[in-house]
Write a protein that holds these residues in place. Structure first.
Motif, short mmCIF file in Angstrom:
data_model
loop_
_atom_site.label_atom_id
_atom_site.label_comp_id
_atom_site.label_asym_id
_atom_site.label_seq_id
_atom_site.Cartn_x
_atom_site.Cartn_y
_atom_site.Cartn_z
N PHE A 139 0.84 -1.21 0.00
CA PHE A 139 0.00 0.00 0.00
C PHE A 139 0.87 1.26 0.00
N ALA A 140 1.98 1.22 0.76
CA ALA A 140 2.87 2.39 0.82
C ALA A 140 3.56 2.65 -0.51
N ARG A 141 3.78 1.56 -1.30
CA ARG A 141 4.45 1.72 -2.59
C ARG A 141 3.48 1.98 -3.72
N SER A 142 2.15 1.89 -3.41
CA SER A 142 1.16 2.03 -4.49
C SER A 142 1.21 3.40 -5.14
N LYS A 143 1.42 4.39 -4.37
CA LYS A 143 1.58 5.76 -4.88
C LYS A 143 2.17 6.60 -3.77
N ARG A 144 2.48 7.79 -4.13
CA ARG A 144 3.11 8.67 -3.14
C ARG A 144 2.13 8.90 -1.99
N SER A 145 2.66 8.70 -0.75
CA SER A 145 1.80 8.81 0.42
C SER A 145 1.40 10.27 0.67
N PRO A 146 0.09 10.55 0.78
CA PRO A 146 -0.33 11.93 1.08
C PRO A 146 -0.05 12.33 2.54
N ILE A 147 0.24 11.35 3.37
CA ILE A 147 0.52 11.65 4.78
C ILE A 147 2.00 11.51 5.09
N GLY A 148 2.80 11.28 4.02
CA GLY A 148 4.22 11.07 4.24
C GLY A 148 4.46 9.71 4.85
N TYR A 149 5.78 9.43 5.15
CA TYR A 149 6.12 8.12 5.71
C TYR A 149 6.52 8.22 7.18
N GLU A 150 6.68 9.44 7.66
CA GLU A 150 6.96 9.58 9.09
C GLU A 150 5.81 9.01 9.92
N ALA A 151 4.57 9.19 9.43
CA ALA A 151 3.42 8.63 10.13
C ALA A 151 3.51 7.13 10.23
N PHE A 152 4.00 6.48 9.15
CA PHE A 152 4.18 5.03 9.19
C PHE A 152 5.16 4.65 10.28
N VAL A 153 6.32 5.38 10.31
CA VAL A 153 7.37 5.06 11.27
C VAL A 153 6.84 5.19 12.71
N ARG A 154 6.25 6.30 12.97
CA ARG A 154 5.84 6.57 14.35
C ARG A 154 4.71 5.64 14.79
N HIS A 155 3.77 5.37 13.89
CA HIS A 155 2.66 4.48 14.26
C HIS A 155 3.16 3.07 14.53
N LEU A 156 4.06 2.56 13.63
CA LEU A 156 4.59 1.22 13.84
C LEU A 156 5.42 1.15 15.11
N ALA A 157 6.21 2.21 15.37
CA ALA A 157 7.02 2.23 16.59
C ALA A 157 6.15 2.25 17.82
N ASP A 158 5.06 3.03 17.77
CA ASP A 158 4.15 3.08 18.92
C ASP A 158 3.54 1.72 19.21
N LYS A 159 3.33 0.93 18.15
CA LYS A 159 2.74 -0.39 18.32
C LYS A 159 3.78 -1.44 18.64
N GLY A 160 5.08 -1.03 18.71
CA GLY A 160 6.14 -1.97 19.09
C GLY A 160 6.79 -2.70 17.93
N HIS A 161 6.46 -2.31 16.70
CA HIS A 161 7.03 -2.96 15.52
C HIS A 161 8.25 -2.15 15.06
N MET A 162 9.35 -2.26 15.81
CA MET A 162 10.53 -1.41 15.56
C MET A 162 11.20 -1.71 14.22
#
Length: 895
Positions: A759-782
């Motif tokens: 999904f992240a590679r499907s097209k340019r993310s309108p929310i950027g990728y920092e949101a991906f990093v922080r959300h995954l980190a918050d959920k413990g998926h380092m």
């Protein structure tokens, strides 16, 4: 000078007891021949009612023309006509009698009875349909109720005079009507229930509401029976003429007397009545015979038939020429006036007489009774109250006053009250008033009762003066006067039509208010007066009077009865009483058509705005349908829409909820300023419809109905319905940013990291990728979070690696960028993290596996100063992934 009190005394029981007959009024020719009439007398010196006895034939010309009609005449004891009224046409009159408040009860054979007051107005009630079908053959009326004998020989009782349902007494099992019967009122029975005594064959049956008891007597049957005023004794007359006095429990025989032996007795016995509770009066056509408890008799002759009325302390006898009162001479009068009496009161009276003659014997007499002087004074005061003539009343009070002067401590209250009572009694005994009440009766029924009797006769001035004299509140007298004035007054003739009526109403209202303000105590209630005005058809006057009523709780019910709906509601609102407002609203809602009810509130303006709000509060909790109608009638579109929404959220049925939402959308669309709300309702209804379809596609395994758009999309994504999620995004115009956030959270929650990467590679993310990093980190998926750091902006990568706990990558990134300052910060931060967070052995989850972390001091150095060696190992393989050496002296990290 009036004759001496002892002039009319007659001795009984060997001179130990005296009876006297006092002529109350001279009434020659005022009464018709009493043997041709059915008569009922009221106690306590009350009026006397007469009706032609239809069972007797009367020769023409022997009765006055007015008595030839089917009428009831009411006389005072002085022989004055107080009231004449015609009885109803249907049904024969079975019995009539008096209540305690001097209302005449007239009962017919169909079980209908009326209560007439002394102005001729009546209230009508019934003994019930059963009494009407069976018929009433006889009845006994006492002051607080009726006992009726039906055609089936059963007994019905009516308690009080409020039209209550009749009570059936125990069945006596009669096969024919009793020879005679009487009633003992509940106040004088042990059970406190009415007791009926019936002469059946040779015995007497006692019947109450529970049982019928045969007293097993053998001296009957009895043609007449009469219970004493206190209900303890019973006078019985047999067919042979034997008068037998027995206790009402039939355990003691008190006296016997053969009436056939009475000299001068001719014809049939007319009445057997009690003279107080001590003697029995037997009357014939021209003779009244008083029989004492030991068989002693006293004879009183009259020129024609008489009628006797039992009183609590004597008996009143109405004859052709006079109205007499026969009573046992009170003990105080005997003590004072008995010839040769040596009682202290008699000596005190003689001392006063000597004092008036200026005789020195007065002082000597006072000295002889000095120890008993107080009781002598009290006895003279009491004797004054027992006398009928004012002359002797004054003499006895003067004697008491004379003796009181020799007492150091004496409470004059009794003396003053007796003086007041005698003034009142002398006033009402006057022949124009015609209420010959004794002092004993006056104290028994209270002054207020006497005042009510005067107002019932429309003697308002006398009643008002007595109230003032006795320091009683005049409100009851003023209220009765006002009601009588309203009935008698008529609109003035100064105008015509309604103008004349208005003038009359204004004048009457003004006079009533002025009188109340002048003579009342400020607590007068105009509600009862206004009700009377409305009953006689003067609604305008009633409304004007209610304007002066200070208590809204009294105003409002009458206004509702008058159907002054708007005024009643305004008064209720002005009172500030919420309960009263609700009372009016609910009453109007039941009585008025719904449209008229709502129109009343709408046209009330600001005055009725609080009532409108209270109605909405009530309807919201108790009657939503009425609230919906109210909003619709008042054209409140927004409130109607909100109500539909409120109801929709309480509905469990999907179709009903959708229908309610569409109704809300319709109401919003009808208001030009609520376009946004209308659009939202349209979208919401489409969403609910879509959610219904989704549930059908999922065969009911998934619950969508009632979720928001975001939650619906998330549920689709979590459950592998990506295409439906995309369609929802398109249908409801979900922004790309929001959709990406929803999908990021949904795929992370199910650990679909491969799908997330796709999904992240499907097209340019309108929310950027920092949101991906922080959300995954918050959920413990380092590890997965770190994989998205290279896609982020370069200047943020170091911080994001730190978030992912990737110190090596963070240091490498600093080195690649040549950022020494950042590198030192990372080193310090990493040192603190390692020392503080990993100084003990624990397990942490990272990258889908578990790593064992350990930190120990370096060998050969003191623990406090030696560098710390930390390494990461894979537990099962025992492989060291990397090692960190922390030197406390320089604060650097070496890998």
């Amino acid at each position: 000078m009036a004759e001496h009190p002892t002039a009319t005394w007659q001795a009984m029981q060997d001179g130990t007891v005296f009876y006297k007959r006092h002529q109350l009024y001279s009434i020659p020719g005022k009464f018709p021949p009493l043997n041709d009439f059915v008569i009922a007398g009221c106690r306590y010196g009350g009026p006397i009612a007469l009706m032609r006895d239809t069972t007797k034939v009367i020769a023409l010309g022997t009765a006055a023309p007015s008595f030839s009609k089917a009428q009831i005449h009411v006389f005072s004891s002085a022989g004055d006509v107080m009231l004449v009224f015609s009885v109803w046409d249907h049904g024969k009159i079975v019995r009539f009698g008096w209540t305690a408040d001097e209302r005449l009860v007239v009962l017919n054979e169909e079980g209908v009875y009326r209560l007439y007051d002394l102005q001729g107005e009546y209230q009508q009630y019934s003994l019930g349909s059963d009494a009407g079908e069976l018929g009433i053959i006889d009845a006994r009326i006492h002051e607080n109720g009726i006992v009726a004998l039906t055609g089936s020989l059963t007994l019905l009782e009516i308690k009080e005079w409020n039209g209550g349902k009749p009570l059936t007494l125990a069945n006596p099992g009669l096969s024919q009507p009793p020879h005679s019967w009487a009633v003992i009122p509940p106040d004088f029975t042990i059970s406190r229930h009415v007791e009926v005594l019936m002469s059946v064959e040779s015995s007497i049956y006692s019947v109450d509401n529970l049982e019928s008891v045969d007293q097993q007597l053998s001296r009957g049957p009895f043609t007449r029976m009469s219970p004493s005023p206190n209900g303890k004794s019973l006078a019985l007359l047999t067919y042979s003429g034997l008068l037998w006095v027995v206790s009402t429990d039939f355990q003691r025989s008190l006296a016997e007397f053969n009436t056939t032996d009475a000299p001068g007795a001719e014809g049939e016995v007319r009445q057997i009545e009690w003279c107080g509770n001590d003697a029995v009066l037997v009357t014939w056509s021209s003779l009244a015979l008083l029989v004492g408890p030991f068989g002693d008799t006293l004879q009183y002759f009259y020129s024609g038939p008489t009628f006797a009325i039992t009183e609590t302390d004597g008996i009143r006898i109405v004859g052709p020429d006079s109205c007499d009162f026969v009573q046992k001479v009170p003990a105080s009068s005997v003590s004072v006036f008995r010839p040769g009496s040596t009682s202290p009161s008699a000596i005190l009276y003689d001392a006063w007489e000597n004092f008036t003659r200026r005789s020195p014997k007065a002082d000597e007499s006072i000295r002889t009774i000095r120890p008993e002087l107080g009781s002598a004074v009290n006895e003279c005061i009491d004797a004054a109250g027992r006398e009928w003539e004012p002359f002797w009343q004054r003499r006895l009070l003067n004697a008491a006053k004379f003796g009181r002067a020799f007492l150091d401590l004496y409470d004059p209250t009794d003396f003053v009250q007796m003086g007041q009572a005698l003034k009142v009694l002398n006033a009402v005994r006057f022949y124009e008033i015609g209420i010959p009440v004794t002092y004993a009766q006056y104290t028994q029924v209270s002054p207020s009762h006497l005042i009510n009797r005067l107002t019932a006769r429309n003697l308002h001035l006398l009643a008002l003066r007595i109230s003032s004299f006795l320091s009683l509140k005049p409100d009851a007298v003023l209220k009765h006067w006002a009601c009588a004035k309203i009935v008698r007054s008529k609109p003035t003739a100064t105008g015509s039509g309604k103008d004349a009526e208005l003038d009359g109403d204004d004048a009457v209202c003004r006079s009533i208010v002025e009188k109340f303000e002048k003579m009342g105590d400020g607590n007068a209630s105009y509600a009862d007066i206004a009700k009377r005005a409305w009953e006689v058809g003067r609604a305008t006057l009633a409304t004007k009077l209610l304007d002066h009523e200070p208590r809204a709780s009294d105003q409002v019910p009458l206004l509702l009865s008058m159907k002054e709906d708007r005024l009643a509601l305004v008064k209720a609102v002005e009172s500030g009483d919420t309960d009263l407002v609700y009372h009016v609203l609910l009453h109007l809602q039941r009585r008025l058509p719904l449209g008229s009810f709502f129109r009343l509130l709408e046209e009330g303006g600001n005055k009725l705005a609080p009532a409108s709000k209270l109605l909405q509060v009530y309807a919201r909790e108790q009657n939503r349908e009425m609230l919906r109608d109210f909003y619709y009638s008042d054209d409140r579109r927004v409130e109607s829409a909100v109500l539909c929404l409120d109801e929709a959220f309480t509905m469990m049925d999907p179709s009903s909820r959708i229908a309610s939402i569409k109704s809300a959308q319709k109401f919003f669309s009808e208001d030009k300023e609520r376009g946004f709300e209308a659009k939202m309702m349209d979208e919401y209804s489409r969403l609910l419809t879509t959610q219904q379809q989704l549930e059908k596609e999922a065969d009911g395994k998934l619950s969508f109905f009632g979720l928001s758009v975001n939650d619906t999309i998330r549920t689709c994504l979590v459950n592998g319905m990506a295409k439906r999620a995309d369609k929802l995004k398109t249908d409801f115009k979900v922004p790309d940013k929001r959709f990406w956030y929803i999908k990021l959270q949904a795929l992370t929650s199910v650990r679909d990291f491969e799908g997330l990467d796709t999904f992240a590679r499907s097209k340019r993310s309108p929310i950027g990728y920092e949101a991906f990093v922080r959300h995954l980190a918050d959920k413990g998926h380092m590890k997965e979070a770190a994989s998205y750091v290279p896609r982020c902006d370069a200047h943020k990568r170091v911080d994001l690696y730190v978030v992912c706990s990737e110190w090596r990558m963070a240091a490498k990134e600093c080195k690649d960028r040549g950022d020494k300052a950042k590198l030192e910060c990372v080193s310090v931060y990493a040192t603190k993290e390692v020392v503080s967070e990993f100084s003990h052995r624990e397990r942490v989850g990272a990258g889908g596996g578990f790593y064992e972390i350990a930190s120990v001091p370096a060998r050969g150095l003191p623990p406090a100063a030696a560098p710390t060696v930390s390494w990461y190992t894979v537990p099962r393989a025992g492989i060291i992934t990397h090692c960190c050496i922390t030197d406390p002296s320089v604060g650097q990290v070496h890998e």
